[in-house]
Design a protein around this motif. Structure first.
Motif, PDB file in Angstrom:
ATOM      1  N   LYS A  33       1.438   9.246  -5.942  1.00 33.78           N
ATOM      2  CA  LYS A  33       1.624  10.301  -5.461  1.00 33.78           C
ATOM      3  C   LYS A  33       0.232  11.062  -5.221  1.00 33.78           C
ATOM      4  CE  LYS A  33       5.674  11.380  -8.009  1.00 33.78           C
ATOM      5  NZ  LYS A  33       6.099  11.593  -9.516  1.00 33.78           N
ATOM      6  N   ILE A  34      -0.485  10.269  -4.286  1.00 33.53           N
ATOM      7  CA  ILE A  34      -1.592  10.827  -3.700  1.00 33.53           C
ATOM      8  C   ILE A  34      -1.598  11.930  -2.905  1.00 33.53           C
ATOM      9  CG2 ILE A  34      -3.534  10.038  -1.748  1.00 33.53           C
ATOM     10  CD1 ILE A  34      -3.435   8.066  -4.318  1.00 33.53           C
ATOM     11  N   THR A  35      -2.868  12.929  -3.399  1.00 30.53           N
ATOM     12  CA  THR A  35      -2.572  14.312  -3.039  1.00 30.53           C
ATOM     13  C   THR A  35      -3.931  14.183  -1.692  1.00 30.53           C
ATOM     14  OG1 THR A  35      -4.565  14.761  -4.254  1.00 30.53           O
ATOM     15  CG2 THR A  35      -2.626  15.189  -5.191  1.00 30.53           C
ATOM     16  N   TRP A  88      -8.269   7.254  -0.568  1.00 29.09           N
ATOM     17  CA  TRP A  88      -7.157   6.413  -0.408  1.00 29.09           C
ATOM     18  C   TRP A  88      -7.366   5.565   0.717  1.00 29.09           C
ATOM     19  CZ3 TRP A  88      -3.180   3.977  -2.848  1.00 29.09           C
ATOM     20  CH2 TRP A  88      -2.493   3.111  -2.089  1.00 29.09           C
ATOM     21  N   THR A  89      -7.742   6.243   1.953  1.00 23.60           N
ATOM     22  CA  THR A  89      -7.935   5.566   3.042  1.00 23.60           C
ATOM     23  C   THR A  89      -8.879   4.273   3.036  1.00 23.60           C
ATOM     24  OG1 THR A  89      -7.077   7.409   4.231  1.00 23.60           O
ATOM     25  CG2 THR A  89      -8.419   5.768   5.724  1.00 23.60           C
ATOM     26  N   ALA A  90     -10.316   4.697   2.448  1.00 22.60           N
ATOM     27  CA  ALA A  90     -11.310   3.671   2.324  1.00 22.60           C
ATOM     28  C   ALA A  90     -10.682   2.740   1.359  1.00 22.60           C
ATOM     29  CB  ALA A  90     -12.479   4.578   1.415  1.00 22.60           C
ATOM     30  N   PHE A  91     -10.196   2.884   0.378  1.00 20.12           N
ATOM     31  CA  PHE A  91      -9.463   1.755  -0.723  1.00 20.12           C
ATOM     32  C   PHE A  91      -8.412   0.866   0.151  1.00 20.12           C
ATOM     33  CE2 PHE A  91      -5.650   0.533  -3.182  1.00 20.12           C
ATOM     34  CZ  PHE A  91      -6.264  -0.214  -4.173  1.00 20.12           C
ATOM     35  N   SER A 147       0.682  -1.150  -0.114  1.00 23.57           N
ATOM     36  CA  SER A 147       0.082   0.057   0.034  1.00 23.57           C
ATOM     37  C   SER A 147       1.144   1.215   0.112  1.00 23.57           C
ATOM     38  CB  SER A 147      -0.791   0.165   1.259  1.00 23.57           C
ATOM     39  OG  SER A 147      -1.807  -1.003   0.990  1.00 23.57           O
ATOM     40  N   ALA A 148       1.895   1.414   0.957  1.00 19.94           N
ATOM     41  CA  ALA A 148       2.805   2.430   1.116  1.00 19.94           C
ATOM     42  C   ALA A 148       3.450   2.594  -0.388  1.00 19.94           C
ATOM     43  CB  ALA A 148       3.722   2.234   2.233  1.00 19.94           C
ATOM     44  N   ASP A 149       3.974   1.678  -1.052  1.00 22.75           N
ATOM     45  CA  ASP A 149       4.633   1.801  -2.341  1.00 22.75           C
ATOM     46  C   ASP A 149       3.648   2.238  -3.238  1.00 22.75           C
ATOM     47  OD1 ASP A 149       6.863   0.506  -1.089  1.00 22.75           O
ATOM     48  OD2 ASP A 149       6.654  -1.451  -2.012  1.00 22.75           O
ATOM     49  N   LEU A 150       2.518   1.655  -3.502  1.00 22.94           N
ATOM     50  CA  LEU A 150       1.495   2.182  -4.445  1.00 22.94           C
ATOM     51  C   LEU A 150       1.264   3.811  -4.192  1.00 22.94           C
ATOM     52  CD1 LEU A 150      -0.323   1.506  -6.753  1.00 22.94           C
ATOM     53  CD2 LEU A 150      -2.021   0.620  -5.268  1.00 22.94           C
ATOM     54  N   LYS A 151       1.081   4.017  -3.084  1.00 25.04           N
ATOM     55  CA  LYS A 151       0.623   5.454  -2.556  1.00 25.04           C
ATOM     56  C   LYS A 151       1.777   6.439  -3.290  1.00 25.04           C
ATOM     57  CE  LYS A 151      -0.652   8.324   1.147  1.00 25.04           C
ATOM     58  NZ  LYS A 151      -1.037   8.579   2.915  1.00 25.04           N
ATOM     59  N   ALA A 152       3.016   5.777  -2.884  1.00 24.29           N
ATOM     60  CA  ALA A 152       4.136   6.660  -3.187  1.00 24.29           C
ATOM     61  C   ALA A 152       4.303   6.801  -5.020  1.00 24.29           C
ATOM     62  CB  ALA A 152       5.591   6.164  -2.787  1.00 24.29           C
ATOM     63  N   LYS A 153       3.941   5.892  -5.470  1.00 22.22           N
ATOM     64  CA  LYS A 153       3.926   5.775  -6.804  1.00 22.22           C
ATOM     65  C   LYS A 153       2.923   6.695  -7.683  1.00 22.22           C
ATOM     66  CE  LYS A 153       5.946   1.348  -7.918  1.00 22.22           C
ATOM     67  NZ  LYS A 153       5.538  -0.228  -8.173  1.00 22.22           N
TER      68      LYS A 153
END
Length: 160
Positions: free
Chosen positions: A63-65, A72-75, A55-61
């Motif tokens: 670039k969640i605003t 994102w949190t619900a996902f 999850s952290a890797d995908l969020k970084a890729k």
């Protein structure tokens, strides 16, 4: 054929069959009635750790605003592996008291409930994914599509 030659062939076949059975037992999923290490369920703590890392890797890729953080949190909450519930398995003593038809009916009811729970969890994941996807920019959508397609190949033991 000569008798000693026939005996040698039969002995070779029997030895080969015995060796194959031995090799299968030692390499198979079960040994002494217990699953081998590679066939056991993964430790829930390890699963949680792997999920958090992915999850952290995908969020970084992506670039969640900050505006996308709620989706994102619900996902990520919807994507978490479900906890292994002790109620999923029937009580052995209770099952032994049932007749065979009653036991079959009980198992069918448990399977039906399990499938219903799985369908609900998948629907929740689908809805959360669509909600997040709707908040993504075109560049983020392209990256998410590529990541999702890549990860879909890992489901069910299919590593591509």
């Amino acid at each position: 054929m000569k008798t000693p030659f026939k005996t040698l062939i039969v002995a070779s076949l029997l030895a080969g069959a015995g060796f194959s059975a031995f090799a299968y037992k030692n390499d198979g999923a079960m040994m002494d009635g217990k699953p081998s290490a590679e066939h056991r369920r993964m430790d829930p703590a390890k699963m949680e750790e792997m999920h958090a890392k992915r999850s952290a890797d995908l969020k970084a890729k992506l670039k969640i605003t900050p505006a996308q953080e709620g989706a994102w949190t619900a996902f990520t909450a919807a994507m978490k592996p479900p906890a292994r519930d002790a109620q999923q398995r029937p009580d052995r003593a209770e099952m032994e008291k049932l007749s065979t038809p009653e036991r079959l009916d009980k198992m069918r009811a448990l399977r039906t409930q399990h499938m219903s729970d799985m369908q609900a969890a998948m629907a929740k994941r689908d809805d959360a994914t669509k909600a997040l996807y709707a908040t993504l920019s075109p560049e983020q959508k392209k990256l998410f599509d590529a990541e999702h397609a890549r990860m879909s190949g890992h489901r069910g033991g299919k590593h591509q």
